[in-house]
Design an enzyme around this catalytic site. Structure first.
Site, mmCIF file in Angstrom:
data_model
loop_
_atom_site.group_PDB
_atom_site.id
_atom_site.type_symbol
_atom_site.label_atom_id
_atom_site.label_comp_id
_atom_site.label_asym_id
_atom_site.label_seq_id
_atom_site.Cartn_x
_atom_site.Cartn_y
_atom_site.Cartn_z
ATOM 1 N N ILE A 186 50.562 47.024 2.605
ATOM 2 C CA ILE A 186 51.636 47.622 1.818
ATOM 3 C C ILE A 186 52.678 48.235 2.751
ATOM 4 O O ILE A 186 53.891 48.095 2.538
ATOM 5 C CB ILE A 186 51.099 48.674 0.833
ATOM 6 N N ASP A 187 52.226 48.907 3.796
ATOM 7 C CA ASP A 187 53.158 49.431 4.790
ATOM 8 C C ASP A 187 53.961 48.308 5.437
ATOM 9 O O ASP A 187 55.184 48.407 5.604
ATOM 10 C CB ASP A 187 52.401 50.192 5.885
ATOM 11 N N VAL A 188 53.275 47.244 5.834
ATOM 12 C CA VAL A 188 53.958 46.135 6.513
ATOM 13 C C VAL A 188 54.967 45.476 5.569
ATOM 14 O O VAL A 188 56.120 45.219 5.945
ATOM 15 C CB VAL A 188 52.935 45.111 7.040
ATOM 16 N N GLY A 191 57.972 47.603 5.160
ATOM 17 C CA GLY A 191 58.864 47.444 6.299
ATOM 18 C C GLY A 191 59.689 46.181 6.199
ATOM 19 O O GLY A 191 60.897 46.181 6.502
#
Length: 416
Positions: A186-188, A191
């Protein structure tokens, strides 16, 4: 391989990014911009720096093979950046950052909602100084709604958006139960979406002359990347279920035990299935009404697997790959990360890079994974390894017009 020392003009050369983000989602976005040629100034807390500098083990090793104090996590998303340390709680630190924002094209931050307003570093404050500024805020849940004030983390959002409910073995199977993905996806993805939104805003600015505000939320992204699983739910009102490595809409599209290992088959159409059947001497399967079409195979998955599983055990994984790869039947091994980096195709594409760094901290090279963006005219460049904490502080301050005495005074006051 070693990264090239040449520095051709990048697609974003001339774009200045003030990176106030930390951990993964924001730094992932800004590393993409840096790879494309943008000058990314990473602002970190004095002494402590980005949280991920300490998220270890594993840690980087010095030339003697000993662990350093720098976690490898930080190196995943901070190459091609310059690091400056600034205490934004100090009035002079706030003034420095406002001065830098006046000359920036982009600001990226991931503080809690309203957190930077206390320092005069929120969008409205900086927009008044620089109307062309593109300001991207990354939070767990967005700038509005009942959860806006909550802190958000990848694992929490993987759970909340339903991703964990469709990842892992089915209930009742060995090891069954919700499971997180092995990478903070989810972070990636956040980004990636953030960098796309920033590029879109830069293009819009060419026409309007004005910057804009970008509100990125991990939960929004988590819902978006459910992709076909979300579409299936919206079409049927039936929540998708965990099914291990089985694809809910394709068959056979999963892993199979082989003689001494496992192999992945990714058969995505009827032609591929027919070629698979011919290769194993079971042409009649492709003519069977239960298996002739993908829809039929999905409906009769259990019967198909009952036939396939004994056959798949008759060959080893390398033997299956050798048999099927020249017949355009997608298949492959289930590699460890080490095996993946040792794969001939991965090596041929130059995926692993070594970036040179000053040996002041005992580290001469930092390994990194190459960007998958391959532009023919304005290629990604690898100009510098992930920086040491505050490595470029004085250099950047001089660029903003500060003299030697003024810089020394800021250091003495603990502002930088």
């Amino acid at each position: 391989m070693n990264a090239s020392t040449s520095t051709p003009i990048g697609a974003l050369t001339g774009i200045k990014v003030l990176d106030l983000s930390r951990v993964l989602a924001g730094p992932w976005a800004t590393q993409m911009l840096a790879d494309l040629g943008a000058d990314v100034i990473k602002v970190e807390r004095p002494v402590a720096g980005d949280d991920t500098r300490h998220w270890g083990p594993p840690f980087l090793k010095d030339e003697a093979g000993n662990d350093t104090r720098e976690a490898s996590y930080f190196t995943a998303c901070n190459r091609n950046k310059r690091s400056i340390t600034v205490d934004m709680a100090h009035p002079e630190g706030q003034a420095l950052l406002r001065q830098m924002a006046q000359e920036a094209d982009v600001v990226v931050e991931n503080f809690k909602v309203g957190g930077l307003a206390h320092y005069g570093l929120d969008y409205e404050s900086l927009k008044a100084l620089n109307p062309r500024l593109i300001y991207c805020s990354i939070t767990g849940f967005g700038q509005d709604g009942p959860y806006a004030e909550r802190a958000g983390y990848d694992l929490m959002v993987q759970a909340m958006c339903g991703l964990m409910s469709i990842t892992g073995q089915a209930d009742g199977e060995p090891g069954g139960g919700p499971l997180k993905v092995g990478v903070a996806v989810i972070d990636v993805f956040t980004g990636l979406y953030a960098s796309n939104a920033i590029l879109a805003a830069l293009n819009a600015r060419h026409h309007s002359g004005q910057g804009q505000y970008i509100d990125m939320a991990l939960l929004d992204v988590g819902m978006a990347v459910l992709a076909n699983q979300a579409a299936g739910f919206l079409a049927t009102d039936k929540p998708p279920q965990r099914a291990g490595n089985i694809h809910p809409s394709l068959a056979p599209y999963q892993d199979f035990p082989t003689r001494g290992g496992n192999v992945l088959l990714a058969i995505g159409n009827d032609g591929q299935f027919a070629r698979f059947c011919a290769a194993i001497g079971q042409e009649d399967w492709a003519q069977d009404a239960r298996f002739a079409t993908n829809t039929a195979r999905v409906h009769h998955r259990a019967e198909l697997l009952e036939r396939m599983q004994p056959v798949m055990l008759t060959r080893s994984t390398p033997e299956w790959i050798a048999l099927l790869e020249d017949k355009a039947v997608p298949c492959g091994p289930i590699n460890t990360v080490a095996q993946a980096f040792d794969d001939p195709q991965v090596k041929a594409r130059g995926i692993q890079l070594q970036l040179q760094r000053s040996a002041a901290d005992g580290i001469h090279q930092v390994a990194t994974v190459a960007s998958p963006m391959r532009l023919s005219a304005t290629p990604v460049t690898y100009r510098s390894a992930p920086p040491t904490l505050g490595q470029h502080t004085d250099e950047i301050l001089r660029e903003f017009g500060l003299g030697t005495d003024a810089i020394a005074q800021l250091h003495h006051q603990g502002v930088v």
